[in-house]
Scaffold this motif. Structure first.
Motif, PDB file in Angstrom:
ATOM      1  N   ASP A 170      22.876  29.974  63.799  1.00 35.84           N
ATOM      2  CA  ASP A 170      22.246  30.078  65.117  1.00 35.84           C
ATOM      3  C   ASP A 170      20.851  30.689  65.045  1.00 35.84           C
ATOM      4  N   ALA A 171      20.442  31.167  63.871  1.00 39.49           N
ATOM      5  CA  ALA A 171      19.138  31.824  63.723  1.00 39.49           C
ATOM      6  C   ALA A 171      18.038  30.786  63.549  1.00 39.49           C
ATOM      7  N   ALA A 172      17.103  30.772  64.488  1.00 47.27           N
ATOM      8  CA  ALA A 172      15.924  29.915  64.344  1.00 47.27           C
ATOM      9  C   ALA A 172      14.965  30.497  63.325  1.00 47.27           C
ATOM     10  N   ALA A 173      14.947  31.833  63.257  1.00 51.66           N
ATOM     11  CA  ALA A 173      14.019  32.530  62.365  1.00 51.66           C
ATOM     12  C   ALA A 173      14.526  33.950  62.157  1.00 51.66           C
ATOM     13  N   CYS A 174      13.971  34.608  61.153  1.00 51.02           N
ATOM     14  CA  CYS A 174      14.324  36.008  60.922  1.00 51.02           C
ATOM     15  C   CYS A 174      13.170  36.716  60.231  1.00 51.02           C
ATOM     16  N   THR A 175      13.235  38.028  60.253  1.00 44.59           N
ATOM     17  CA  THR A 175      12.259  38.843  59.536  1.00 44.59           C
ATOM     18  C   THR A 175      12.993  39.959  58.816  1.00 44.59           C
TER      19      THR A 175
END
Length: 307
Positions: free
Chosen positions: A114-119
């Motif tokens: 479900d993660a579109a992006a992360c940092t």
């Protein structure tokens, strides 16, 4: 076709940070293992020999030599278009790995479809946690921020509602916005939701992208599964007064293009005037201060006047 994709493309725009870039690339190849990856370095017409250094010392890097400055958004978008991987990491050249961060980040994204992006967690050079997470603040908070309220009241509304000073960096969680120092994006995110907004060539492009993802119901995660050292704003500090001007123009553009505060023309006009006033105040502060950084933060060494 999916089976032929690499795990991650590491995209590094560079402008006159030769030694930091060398350190960054060295750390990537020293630590990254257990995944398939490629590195794309887009040199933005540097004059310090950065591109020649990459060509001579890092032959595996895919090197793009710009003949004129294209700035952050266009360079990263070019990298994403060139990518042959499932994920892309937009990575600043003034960063350094201290462990196998990219394997951890790939595994995190694989476990969170479900993660579109992360940092990841960013560290200052002294090892302290760098405040990389932001919240979408309302007008009153940003007015106080422009008046340096957070310096007078470090635990006040600006620190919590904008700088997220009470954010728990020890646990994984959803976030609203972040600085794009080390921003991992899923291929389907940039293919379906879009790439960086090139109306923001340098400043506020990360804010605009996160806001676009937010209104389209995409999820962005912060994860402490990986640590990356960030030295901070080494390119923008080279042209400080121009960077201050572009930083404030970015605020105006964000208000105009995304109707962040209001779609009312009068409100937008008042915001433009307020930001322009803030620009002149920040410019005066810059000239009067010994600290010549455009973007300041704990743990980052000040840039001072030459004696």
């Amino acid at each position: 076709m999916t089976n032929t994709l690499l795990d991650i493309t590491i995209i590094i725009p560079n402008y006159n940070t030769r030694e930091l870039l060398k350190q960054c690339l060295t750390s990537i190849y020293d630590y990254t293992q257990g995944i398939t990856f490629e590195v794309i370095c887009i040199d933005d017409n540097s004059s310090d020999g950065s591109a020649d250094m990459v060509a001579a010392e890092f032959p595996k890097v895919i090197l793009v030599r710009n003949t004129s400055g294209q700035l952050y958004a266009k360079n990263n978008n070019l990298g994403m278009r060139m990518s042959r991987a499932r994920y892309a990491c937009l990575l600043n050249s003034d960063t350094r790995l201290i462990a196998n961060a990219f394997q951890s980040l790939v595994e995190f994204m694989d476990k969170h479809p479900d993660a579109a992006a992360c940092t990841p967690r960013l560290l200052n050079p002294d090892g302290t946690t760098q405040m990389c997470v932001r919240r979408f603040a309302r007008m009153g908070t940003l007015i106080l921020q422009g008046l340096n309220w957070h310096k007078l009241f470090p635990n006040g509304v600006v620190s919590t509602n904008y700088y997220a000073s009470n954010f728990d960096h020890s646990r994984e969680q959803l976030i609203e916005a972040l600085g794009s120092t080390a921003f991992v994006i899923r291929r389907t995110t940039w293919e379906q939701a879009g790439m960086l907004d090139e109306r923001f060539p340098l400043f506020q492009v990360d804010l605009a992208y996160c806001y676009m993802l937010k209104i389209k119901d995409y999820k962005i995660y912060y994860t402490p599964c990986a640590d990356i050292i960030h030295f901070g704003s080494q390119s923008v500090n080279q042209k400080a007064t121009a960077s201050i001007r572009m930083q404030h123009q970015g605020f105006i553009d964000f208000s105009d293009h995304y109707d962040y505060f209001s779609s009312n023309p009068l409100t937008k006009f008042l915001i433009r005037q307020a930001v322009r006033l803030r620009y002149w105040l920040k410019l005066a502060e810059f000239h009067l201060s010994k600290d010549k950084r455009v973007i300041k933060g704990p743990g980052r060494a000040p840039i001072t006047r030459s004696s």
